[in-house]
Design a protein around this motif. Structure first.
Motif, PDB file in Angstrom:
ATOM      1  N   ALA A 117       0.834  -1.332  -0.017  1.00  0.00           N
ATOM      2  CA  ALA A 117       0.031  -0.171  -0.093  1.00  0.00           C
ATOM      3  C   ALA A 117       0.767   1.304   0.012  1.00  0.00           C
ATOM      4  O   ALA A 117       0.631   2.361  -0.870  1.00  0.00           O
ATOM      5  N   GLU A 118       1.899   1.354   1.006  1.00  0.00           N
ATOM      6  CA  GLU A 118       2.784   2.468   0.828  1.00  0.00           C
ATOM      7  C   GLU A 118       3.620   2.732  -0.579  1.00  0.00           C
ATOM      8  O   GLU A 118       3.737   3.787  -0.880  1.00  0.00           O
ATOM      9  N   LEU A 119       3.952   1.482  -1.107  1.00  0.00           N
ATOM     10  CA  LEU A 119       4.603   1.618  -2.251  1.00  0.00           C
ATOM     11  C   LEU A 119       3.837   2.126  -3.244  1.00  0.00           C
ATOM     12  O   LEU A 119       4.237   2.925  -4.209  1.00  0.00           O
ATOM     13  N   ALA A 120       2.710   1.656  -3.348  1.00  0.00           N
ATOM     14  CA  ALA A 120       1.586   2.343  -4.361  1.00  0.00           C
ATOM     15  C   ALA A 120       1.475   3.777  -4.130  1.00  0.00           C
ATOM     16  O   ALA A 120       1.252   4.569  -5.083  1.00  0.00           O
ATOM     17  N   THR A 121       1.197   4.055  -2.884  1.00  0.00           N
ATOM     18  CA  THR A 121       0.917   5.733  -2.760  1.00  0.00           C
ATOM     19  C   THR A 121       2.194   6.224  -3.240  1.00  0.00           C
ATOM     20  O   THR A 121       2.097   7.473  -3.536  1.00  0.00           O
ATOM     21  N   LEU A 122       3.476   5.827  -2.817  1.00  0.00           N
ATOM     22  CA  LEU A 122       4.544   6.584  -3.194  1.00  0.00           C
ATOM     23  C   LEU A 122       4.650   6.531  -4.582  1.00  0.00           C
ATOM     24  O   LEU A 122       4.943   7.475  -5.324  1.00  0.00           O
ATOM     25  N   GLY A 171       2.321   6.598  -6.822  1.00  0.00           N
ATOM     26  CA  GLY A 171       1.433   7.922  -7.217  1.00  0.00           C
ATOM     27  C   GLY A 171       1.806   8.987  -7.076  1.00  0.00           C
ATOM     28  O   GLY A 171       1.663   9.830  -7.950  1.00  0.00           O
ATOM     29  N   ARG A 172       2.335   9.327  -5.786  1.00  0.00           N
ATOM     30  CA  ARG A 172       2.967  10.695  -5.659  1.00  0.00           C
ATOM     31  C   ARG A 172       4.118  10.919  -6.455  1.00  0.00           C
ATOM     32  O   ARG A 172       4.185  12.250  -6.996  1.00  0.00           O
ATOM     33  N   VAL A 173       5.075  10.202  -6.912  1.00  0.00           N
ATOM     34  CA  VAL A 173       6.030  10.302  -7.874  1.00  0.00           C
ATOM     35  C   VAL A 173       5.458  10.542  -9.187  1.00  0.00           C
ATOM     36  O   VAL A 173       5.762  11.476  -9.945  1.00  0.00           O
ATOM     37  N   ASP A 174       4.383  10.020  -9.563  1.00  0.00           N
ATOM     38  CA  ASP A 174       3.874  10.061 -10.960  1.00  0.00           C
ATOM     39  C   ASP A 174       3.229  11.475 -10.780  1.00  0.00           C
ATOM     40  O   ASP A 174       3.043  12.137 -12.011  1.00  0.00           O
ATOM     41  N   ALA A 175       2.829  12.054  -9.944  1.00  0.00           N
ATOM     42  CA  ALA A 175       1.947  13.302  -9.794  1.00  0.00           C
ATOM     43  C   ALA A 175       3.066  14.185  -9.855  1.00  0.00           C
ATOM     44  O   ALA A 175       2.584  15.326 -10.670  1.00  0.00           O
ATOM     45  N   VAL A 176       4.310  13.972  -9.257  1.00  0.00           N
ATOM     46  CA  VAL A 176       5.251  14.943  -9.025  1.00  0.00           C
ATOM     47  C   VAL A 176       5.676  15.029 -10.494  1.00  0.00           C
ATOM     48  O   VAL A 176       5.913  16.207 -11.241  1.00  0.00           O
ATOM     49  N   GLU A 177       6.064  13.985 -11.337  1.00  0.00           N
ATOM     50  CA  GLU A 177       6.479  13.997 -12.647  1.00  0.00           C
ATOM     51  C   GLU A 177       5.544  14.707 -13.476  1.00  0.00           C
ATOM     52  O   GLU A 177       5.989  15.509 -14.277  1.00  0.00           O
TER      53      GLU A 177
END
Length: 536
Positions: free
Chosen positions: A145-150, A152-158
């Motif tokens: 779950a944490e890896l998925a959230t992270l 998603g955040r990386v994708d959003a930042v990109e």
């Protein structure tokens, strides 16, 4: 050969040497069989030459004919000391300039591959086992779950980064701006120099600036400012008490106000080339906590900086050299008529100001500025009848083109941080102006001030200030049309700059002038102002 090396997991260094040696062997093979022409062997085992045994070495220093300056020294050192894959002659020579036979190459290659196999076996002896892989898999499942959230955040930042790059204003330029809105009025005072003060209406004016800050190297700055300003100071019959942020005529036309290029010349020297609207604070530090260029700090022109700095403005060049963190020298030349090609004008024949300032910082809390300014045909620093040389010319009956004044100004400025929240400062300035035409004569003008600042009063970012001093006063004069000031006027100013947010400050303040224009016959004048600054 590359595929061969990759298949055997040979390191790039070994692969490169083997490839090089193989090529050299085929290209440089000789038929000589004398002892002096026998080549070195790249081999671990004892491969016998014609009359000699070849032994393994453990350090490249064992070769008497290999020097650190040789072009292949580092490659040999790596092969010997890291891989143990080099052998030399019994007489401790390597003979690196000789060719080698195919038999010698085959023996050396075989020895090196044996050594590589040993290294591979050693390196893979401690590889992860199934239990380790199971542990890693379990950790991945536990933190999925944490890896998925992270992720998603990386994708959003990109995505945001890509959008910013696609829509950025410029890769080299930052856009910033500022709006100063001011409500002001004369709160007290009726008569100055025998004339009634008629401009007593409450006014609202705005100064708006758009600034482009460009850097091409990361160390230089191209600064362009576009400004519109319709703020007017209350007309009380004397320049005393003028508001620093006020414009000249109240028009709202936008124009390029400041344009300069600053760049380093070495590690300790900064050069600034000013094309328009340069001032003393562009050339050096004015050593005053309240110098916020009208948007922050003091409200009045007098409270912003030592009035002698008004002797220099226009276009020109400045250089600042920092001898150390505690000592800097600034030199500058600005002309007020740089773009005027008419007679007695231009960059060098018209009005100008030349500045030299030594700024000393004995500690982080103390700054001292020692200033000298030589100027020509710059406004005098005194009352209403002598504010400009044109007025002096009119009094003396001279045509405007015959006005010629040379001035020498000297100033001392200081700022002392008593504590983090109490700063004591002040200055003293002296100007001697001489008439070069007409009836001649000279005039002495003095001014001084003491300031007390309270940074972060009530809230971080706030600033309270008190200014007490004497605006420029003619202490002696033998210039026709300009007499010495009979009395002394004092300037008292107080303000409180409140940080409403990161981008908005509100500054109420009052300016009290006793005996304006240094004349006790004039009523005291109190000017009130409320300044709001928006920064973006």
């Amino acid at each position: 050969m590359k595929k061969f090396c990759k298949y055997l997991l040979v390191s790039p260094a070994v692969c490169g040497v083997i490839l090089f040696v193989n090529t050299a062997a085929f290209a440089g093979e000789t038929s000589s069989t004398s002892e002096i022409n026998q080549p070195q062997v790249l081999a671990n085992p004892d491969i016998k030459g014609k009359d000699q045994n070849i032994g393994q070495v453990t350090s490249v220093s064992q070769f008497s004919d290999v020097q650190p300056t040789d072009w292949a020294f580092q490659a040999l050192q790596s092969l010997v000391e890291r891989y143990g894959c080099i052998a030399g002659y019994p007489n401790s020579t390597y003979r690196g300039n000789r060719a080698l036979t195919r038999y010698e190459f085959a023996a050396g290659l075989n020895a090196c591959l044996d050594r590589v196999n040993e290294l591979i076996a050693t390196a893979t002896g401690d590889l992860v086992n199934k239990q380790d892989l199971a542990t890693l898999q379990k950790l991945q499942e536990d933190f999925s779950a944490e890896l998925a959230t992270l992720r998603g955040r990386v994708d959003a930042v990109e995505a945001k980064t890509a959008e910013l790059e696609a829509n950025q204003f410029s890769t080299t330029t930052k856009l910033q701006g500022q709006v100063v809105a001011v409500v002001s009025d004369v709160l007290s005072g009726n008569t100055v120099n025998g004339a009634e003060i008629t401009d007593e209406n409450t006014t609202l004016g705005v100064r708006a600036r758009i600034e482009l800050v460009t850097s091409f190297t990361g160390q230089d700055t191209l600064f362009t400012r576009i400004q519109a300003n319709n703020i007017l100071s209350p007309n009380i019959g004397t320049p005393e008490g003028n508001l620093f942020f006020a414009g000249e005529d109240g028009t709202t036309n936008a124009a390029i106000d400041a344009l300069y290029y600053k760049f380093p010349l070495g590690e300790k020297t900064q050069v600034i080339a000013i094309a328009n609207a340069g001032a003393a604070d562009d050339l050096t530090s004015t050593v005053n906590l309240f110098d916020g260029d009208g948007a922050f700090g003091a409200l009045s022109t007098f409270g912003t900086r030592n009035p002698i700095y008004g002797q220099i403005n226009g276009a020109g060049l400045g250089v600042t050299h920092e001898f150390s963190d505690k000592l800097a020298l600034s030199l500058g030349y600005l002309s007020g008529t740089a773009n005027d090609p008419t007679p007695n004008n231009g960059l060098f024949n018209g009005s100008y100001g030349a500045l030299a300032q030594l700024t000393v910082k004995p500690s982080d809390r103390i700054s001292i500025g020692l200033t000298y300014i030589n100027s020509y045909n710059q406004p005098l620093l005194t009352g209403s009848n002598a504010a400009t040389f044109q007025n002096i010319a009119a009094i003396q009956g001279l045509p405007e083109e015959e006005v010629a004044f040379s001035s020498n100004s000297y100033g001392v400025q200081a700022s002392i941080g008593i504590t983090d929240n109490i700063v004591l400062g002040g200055w003293a300035g002296y100007t001697n102006s001489q008439s070069l035409k007409g009836n001649g004569g000279d005039v002495d003008i003095w001014n001084y001030a003491v300031t007390l600042g309270f940074p972060d009063l009530g809230k971080k970012g706030n600033l309270a200030g008190i200014i007490a001093g004497m605006e420029p006063k003619v202490t002696s004069s033998n210039l026709a049309g300009l007499d010495s000031d009979p009395d002394t006027s004092y300037h008292l100013e107080a303000f409180y700059q409140y940080q409403l947010s990161d981008n908005i400050t509100i500054t109420p303040g009052v300016i009290w002038l006793t005996s304006p224009d240094h004349n006790n016959n004039n009523d005291d004048v109190v000017i009130g102002a409320l300044r709001t600054t928006f920064s973006f």
